[in-house]
Design a protein around this motif. Structure first.
Motif, PDB file in Angstrom:
ATOM      1  N   VAL A  36      40.416  33.854  43.149  1.00 15.80           N
ATOM      2  CA  VAL A  36      40.008  33.920  44.104  1.00 15.80           C
ATOM      3  C   VAL A  36      40.320  35.714  44.545  1.00 15.80           C
ATOM      4  CG1 VAL A  36      40.500  33.329  46.734  1.00 15.80           C
ATOM      5  CG2 VAL A  36      39.691  30.950  45.077  1.00 15.80           C
ATOM      6  N   LEU A  37      41.919  35.090  44.409  1.00 14.84           N
ATOM      7  CA  LEU A  37      42.065  36.845  44.817  1.00 14.84           C
ATOM      8  C   LEU A  37      42.063  38.148  43.676  1.00 14.84           C
ATOM      9  CD1 LEU A  37      44.630  38.258  46.345  1.00 14.84           C
ATOM     10  CD2 LEU A  37      46.139  37.929  44.402  1.00 14.84           C
ATOM     11  N   ILE A  69      44.991  48.292  48.942  1.00 14.52           N
ATOM     12  CA  ILE A  69      46.581  47.731  48.243  1.00 14.52           C
ATOM     13  C   ILE A  69      47.187  46.696  49.082  1.00 14.52           C
ATOM     14  CG2 ILE A  69      48.628  48.949  49.037  1.00 14.52           C
ATOM     15  CD1 ILE A  69      47.218  51.699  49.861  1.00 14.52           C
ATOM     16  N   VAL A  70      47.267  46.429  49.685  1.00 15.17           N
ATOM     17  CA  VAL A  70      46.962  44.887  50.516  1.00 15.17           C
ATOM     18  C   VAL A  70      46.905  43.400  49.544  1.00 15.17           C
ATOM     19  CG1 VAL A  70      47.112  42.737  52.324  1.00 15.17           C
ATOM     20  CG2 VAL A  70      47.302  45.023  52.564  1.00 15.17           C
ATOM     21  N   LEU A  71      46.140  43.564  48.862  1.00 18.91           N
ATOM     22  CA  LEU A  71      45.580  42.547  47.872  1.00 18.91           C
ATOM     23  C   LEU A  71      45.966  42.807  46.137  1.00 18.91           C
ATOM     24  CD1 LEU A  71      41.571  42.245  48.248  1.00 18.91           C
ATOM     25  CD2 LEU A  71      43.434  40.839  49.160  1.00 18.91           C
ATOM     26  N   LEU A  72      46.784  44.489  45.716  1.00 29.65           N
ATOM     27  CA  LEU A  72      47.062  44.350  44.800  1.00 29.65           C
ATOM     28  C   LEU A  72      48.515  44.133  44.696  1.00 29.65           C
ATOM     29  CD1 LEU A  72      46.153  48.137  43.623  1.00 29.65           C
ATOM     30  CD2 LEU A  72      46.114  46.297  42.823  1.00 29.65           C
ATOM     31  N   VAL A  73      49.520  44.137  45.973  1.00 38.32           N
ATOM     32  CA  VAL A  73      50.754  43.756  46.255  1.00 38.32           C
ATOM     33  C   VAL A  73      50.904  42.136  46.469  1.00 38.32           C
ATOM     34  CG1 VAL A  73      52.239  43.840  48.082  1.00 38.32           C
ATOM     35  CG2 VAL A  73      51.320  45.528  47.336  1.00 38.32           C
ATOM     36  N   LEU A  74      49.325  41.348  46.653  1.00 40.25           N
ATOM     37  CA  LEU A  74      49.633  39.870  46.793  1.00 40.25           C
ATOM     38  C   LEU A  74      49.223  39.426  45.359  1.00 40.25           C
ATOM     39  CD1 LEU A  74      46.750  38.878  50.054  1.00 40.25           C
ATOM     40  CD2 LEU A  74      49.480  38.264  49.863  1.00 40.25           C
ATOM     41  N   LEU A  76      50.552  41.370  42.953  1.00 39.58           N
ATOM     42  CA  LEU A  76      52.223  41.162  42.102  1.00 39.58           C
ATOM     43  C   LEU A  76      52.857  40.169  43.160  1.00 39.58           C
ATOM     44  CD1 LEU A  76      53.117  43.324  41.033  1.00 39.58           C
ATOM     45  CD2 LEU A  76      54.348  44.707  42.614  1.00 39.58           C
ATOM     46  N   ALA A  77      52.559  40.243  44.076  1.00 44.48           N
ATOM     47  CA  ALA A  77      54.136  38.646  44.016  1.00 44.48           C
ATOM     48  C   ALA A  77      53.334  37.117  43.384  1.00 44.48           C
ATOM     49  CB  ALA A  77      53.646  38.384  46.207  1.00 44.48           C
ATOM     50  N   VAL A  87      51.541  43.754  35.100  1.00 45.20           N
ATOM     51  CA  VAL A  87      51.918  44.094  36.269  1.00 45.20           C
ATOM     52  C   VAL A  87      52.423  45.812  35.955  1.00 45.20           C
ATOM     53  CG1 VAL A  87      54.406  44.573  37.502  1.00 45.20           C
ATOM     54  CG2 VAL A  87      53.957  42.515  36.132  1.00 45.20           C
ATOM     55  N   ALA A  88      52.017  47.043  35.068  1.00 42.17           N
ATOM     56  CA  ALA A  88      52.194  48.189  35.064  1.00 42.17           C
ATOM     57  C   ALA A  88      50.403  48.873  35.569  1.00 42.17           C
ATOM     58  CB  ALA A  88      52.025  48.406  33.294  1.00 42.17           C
ATOM     59  N   LEU A  89      49.393  48.048  35.770  1.00 46.73           N
ATOM     60  CA  LEU A  89      48.367  48.043  35.465  1.00 46.73           C
ATOM     61  C   LEU A  89      48.111  47.919  37.732  1.00 46.73           C
ATOM     62  CD1 LEU A  89      45.582  46.518  34.451  1.00 46.73           C
ATOM     63  CD2 LEU A  89      45.901  49.191  33.969  1.00 46.73           C
ATOM     64  N   THR A  90      48.947  46.879  37.676  1.00 49.66           N
ATOM     65  CA  THR A  90      49.339  46.873  39.850  1.00 49.66           C
ATOM     66  C   THR A  90      49.690  47.869  40.217  1.00 49.66           C
ATOM     67  OG1 THR A  90      49.060  44.276  39.139  1.00 49.66           O
ATOM     68  CG2 THR A  90      49.547  45.202  41.487  1.00 49.66           C
TER      69      THR A  90
END
Length: 113
Positions: A36-37, A69-74, A76-77, A87-90
């Protein structure tokens, strides 16, 4: 919609590389069963990258960059434990898209721009 040929400069290259890395991260996320994400991130990153070449993409480049960016941070979380190097790609995608926003004037931080 008209296809434009963008001027090749540092800002365009940062945005293009950031968008492509975000797309690759979304594909890796979809394959790692975080569908989904990953699908939402894929759509946002693809629209951002497409907006670099096509005029008239909805929402514009700064808003699509912020959404990505918000989706990438989500992502990552809420990352899964099976991904190695994901994690490096994100983080690379987040840094490049934030650099694009700062350099393009999409966001203003006192003392930086």
């Amino acid at each position: 919609m008209t296809i434009t040929i963008p001027a090749i400069n540092l800002l365009f290259l940062i945005a293009l590389i950031g968008g492509v890395v975000a797309i690759i991260d979304a594909i890796v996320r979809i394959r790692a069963r975080s569908a989904v994400l990953g699908i939402i991130q894929l759509v946002a990153a693809a629209l951002f990258t497409l907006s670099l070449f096509v005029a008239g993409v909805p929402f514009g480049q700064p808003i699509l960059a912020v959404v990505t960016i918000v989706l990438l941070v989500l992502g990552l979380a809420f990352r899964g434990s099976a991904r190695r190097g994901g994690v490096a790609l994100t983080v690379i995608a987040i840094i490049l898209l934030l650099a694009y926003l700062l350099l393009s004037g999409g966001i203003h931080i006192a003392g930086i721009n």
